[in-house]
Design a protein around this motif. Structure first.
Motif, PDB file in Angstrom:
ATOM      1  N   GLN A 132      33.818  19.971  -4.241  1.00 23.14           N
ATOM      2  CA  GLN A 132      34.384  21.298  -4.517  1.00 23.14           C
ATOM      3  C   GLN A 132      33.634  21.985  -5.653  1.00 23.14           C
ATOM      4  O   GLN A 132      33.349  23.181  -5.584  1.00 23.14           O
ATOM      5  CB  GLN A 132      35.876  21.177  -4.865  1.00 23.14           C
ATOM      6  N   GLN A 182      56.496  22.003  -2.472  1.00 21.30           N
ATOM      7  CA  GLN A 182      55.398  22.219  -1.529  1.00 21.30           C
ATOM      8  C   GLN A 182      54.181  22.826  -2.217  1.00 21.30           C
ATOM      9  O   GLN A 182      53.054  22.690  -1.750  1.00 21.30           O
ATOM     10  CB  GLN A 182      55.853  23.130  -0.385  1.00 21.30           C
ATOM     11  N   GLU A 183      54.417  23.498  -3.340  1.00 29.03           N
ATOM     12  CA  GLU A 183      53.330  24.104  -4.108  1.00 29.03           C
ATOM     13  C   GLU A 183      52.958  23.285  -5.337  1.00 29.03           C
ATOM     14  O   GLU A 183      51.897  23.468  -5.922  1.00 29.03           O
ATOM     15  CB  GLU A 183      53.719  25.523  -4.526  1.00 29.03           C
ATOM     16  N   PRO A 235      48.563  21.195  -3.712  1.00 25.96           N
ATOM     17  CA  PRO A 235      48.208  20.895  -2.321  1.00 25.96           C
ATOM     18  C   PRO A 235      46.772  21.338  -2.046  1.00 25.96           C
ATOM     19  O   PRO A 235      46.191  22.145  -2.793  1.00 25.96           O
ATOM     20  CB  PRO A 235      49.206  21.728  -1.519  1.00 25.96           C
ATOM     21  N   LYS A 236      46.208  20.842  -0.978  1.00 24.60           N
ATOM     22  CA  LYS A 236      44.815  21.171  -0.651  1.00 24.60           C
ATOM     23  C   LYS A 236      44.622  22.676  -0.420  1.00 24.60           C
ATOM     24  O   LYS A 236      43.565  23.230  -0.711  1.00 24.60           O
ATOM     25  CB  LYS A 236      44.367  20.385   0.584  1.00 24.60           C
ATOM     26  N   SER A 237      45.663  23.347   0.079  1.00 22.63           N
ATOM     27  CA  SER A 237      45.550  24.767   0.405  1.00 22.63           C
ATOM     28  C   SER A 237      45.267  25.640  -0.814  1.00 22.63           C
ATOM     29  O   SER A 237      44.698  26.725  -0.691  1.00 22.63           O
ATOM     30  CB  SER A 237      46.832  25.246   1.088  1.00 22.63           C
ATOM     31  N   SER A 238      45.659  25.183  -2.007  1.00 23.03           N
ATOM     32  CA  SER A 238      45.424  25.994  -3.205  1.00 23.03           C
ATOM     33  C   SER A 238      44.522  25.317  -4.227  1.00 23.03           C
ATOM     34  O   SER A 238      44.156  25.922  -5.233  1.00 23.03           O
ATOM     35  CB  SER A 238      46.762  26.349  -3.873  1.00 23.03           C
ATOM     36  N   TRP A 239      44.137  24.075  -3.990  1.00 19.93           N
ATOM     37  CA  TRP A 239      43.387  23.287  -4.976  1.00 19.93           C
ATOM     38  C   TRP A 239      42.084  23.989  -5.384  1.00 19.93           C
ATOM     39  O   TRP A 239      41.849  24.255  -6.561  1.00 19.93           O
ATOM     40  CB  TRP A 239      43.088  21.905  -4.389  1.00 19.93           C
ATOM     41  N   THR A 240      41.250  24.307  -4.412  1.00 17.23           N
ATOM     42  CA  THR A 240      39.949  24.908  -4.721  1.00 17.23           C
ATOM     43  C   THR A 240      40.097  26.348  -5.193  1.00 17.23           C
ATOM     44  O   THR A 240      39.322  26.816  -6.041  1.00 17.23           O
ATOM     45  CB  THR A 240      39.030  24.844  -3.491  1.00 17.23           C
ATOM     46  N   ARG A 241      41.074  27.051  -4.684  1.00 16.04           N
ATOM     47  CA  ARG A 241      41.308  28.427  -5.123  1.00 16.04           C
ATOM     48  C   ARG A 241      41.649  28.474  -6.613  1.00 16.04           C
ATOM     49  O   ARG A 241      41.174  29.352  -7.338  1.00 16.04           O
ATOM     50  CB  ARG A 241      42.422  29.059  -4.292  1.00 16.04           C
ATOM     51  N   ARG A 276      50.161  32.360  -7.042  1.00 16.46           N
ATOM     52  CA  ARG A 276      48.922  32.351  -6.272  1.00 16.46           C
ATOM     53  C   ARG A 276      47.754  32.639  -7.207  1.00 16.46           C
ATOM     54  O   ARG A 276      47.839  33.547  -8.041  1.00 16.46           O
ATOM     55  CB  ARG A 276      48.964  33.400  -5.168  1.00 16.46           C
TER      56      ARG A 276
END
Length: 313
Positions: free
Chosen positions: A283, A268-269, A211-217, A188
């Motif tokens: 972004q 998935q990650e 994935p989109k859930s972690s791309w910008t982070r 993470r």
């Protein structure tokens, strides 16, 4: 002494003749074993012949290659490339080349691909007015098992290179074999701890897998690792990759499939991601600042992935 010397010479001749016979038979397992025994006996010439033959078979290719490189035998790649050419047995990228139908010489293709990446990065940084050879602290993030790292070491020196990967074996290989500083990444972005900040943070083919859930982070966290006046350089699968693969982007300009060449990370990650230029620009603009985008170069790396250069004041 004369008798002893004659006995040693006779043994070496027998080993050499045996190696020639086995080379003709092309039994790769026996050739590899013979090469190891000859290395232990100190007969480097005969060992080189056996191991070079074993290197030609997919079953023993990597093991033979690494013995040749480790002992710097006559046919070692290191003699003409000027870099450490050992390859980790856990290297997913080498396995990709080794199993690819268009790769006639996977070892050479693997090494050449890392060298090509170095040339493309040097040209990119030159075009952005930041020559690579002036960089004193370089973080290669998501570095894998050193396909590119070994060539970077030749360019700017191991003392200026830090590698990081979520796969601990890759971190160990970078440190122990390639001689660079290395640290383990995190699954993470909020858990990532970097030893410092860097003139260049280079992220090759990570954002093309997120994935989109972690791309910008990950984008914002890695930008935090850039030193004042430094650069974040990363790549994406853009319009050309979208065209080649025939994928359909969503309304935001994003597509993700839980599949990749890596066997070490949860799909998935770490799958395969495609993004429009507009998605990336949005972004960067929202989370870093539109004025920080120094360079956008479509299909820059491998004539396939887009390159982005973000500056920090």
């Amino acid at each position: 002494m004369t008798a002893v010397r004659a006995e040693v010479n006779a043994a070496r001749y027998w080993n050499f003749e045996k190696t020639k016979v086995m080379t003709q038979e092309q039994d790769p397992i026996l050739l590899l074993q013979q090469g190891e025994a000859l290395l232990a006996a100190g007969d480097l010439l005969a060992a080189s012949k056996a191991l070079t033959a074993a290197r030609g078979d997919t079953r023993t290719r990597l093991a033979a290659h690494n013995l040749i490189e480790r002992h710097q035998l006559d046919d070692a790649f290191c003699h003409w490339m000027g870099v450490n050419c050992e390859i980790s047995p856990q290297d997913d990228i080498f396995r990709f080349f080794d199993g690819h139908p268009t790769s006639i010489n996977p070892l050479r293709d693997y090494m050449a691909d890392g060298w090509r990446t170095l040339a493309e990065l040097m040209l990119l940084l030159e075009s952005a007015g930041r020559p690579l050879l002036g960089v004193k602290s370089f973080l290669e993030f998501a570095s894998g098992h050193g396909r590119f790292t070994r060539h970077l070491v030749k360019a700017i020196g191991a003392q200026n290179v830090t590698a990081s990967d979520v796969v601990t074996d890759a971190v160990d290989f970078a440190r122990d074999t390639l001689g660079v500083r290395a640290f383990a990444s995190a699954s993470r972005p909020e858990e990532l701890v970097t030893p410092g900040r860097y003139d260049v943070v280079f992220v090759l083919s990570l954002f093309s897998h997120l994935p989109k859930s972690s791309w910008t982070r990950w984008l914002t966290r890695l930008y935090e690792s850039v030193a004042p006046g430094g650069l974040l350089v990363f790549t994406t699968h853009g319009a050309e990759a979208v065209r080649r693969q025939g994928v359909v982007l969503d309304d935001e300009g994003f597509f993700f499939a839980p599949s990749s060449e890596s066997n070490a990370i949860d799909a998935q990650e770490y799958g395969t991601a495609f993004t429009s230029a507009e998605f990336v620009q949005a972004q960067v603009s929202q989370h870093i600042g539109a004025d920080r985008l120094l360079r956008f170069a479509p299909t820059w790396f491998w004539h396939h992935q887009d390159a982005w250069v973000i500056s920090k004041p």
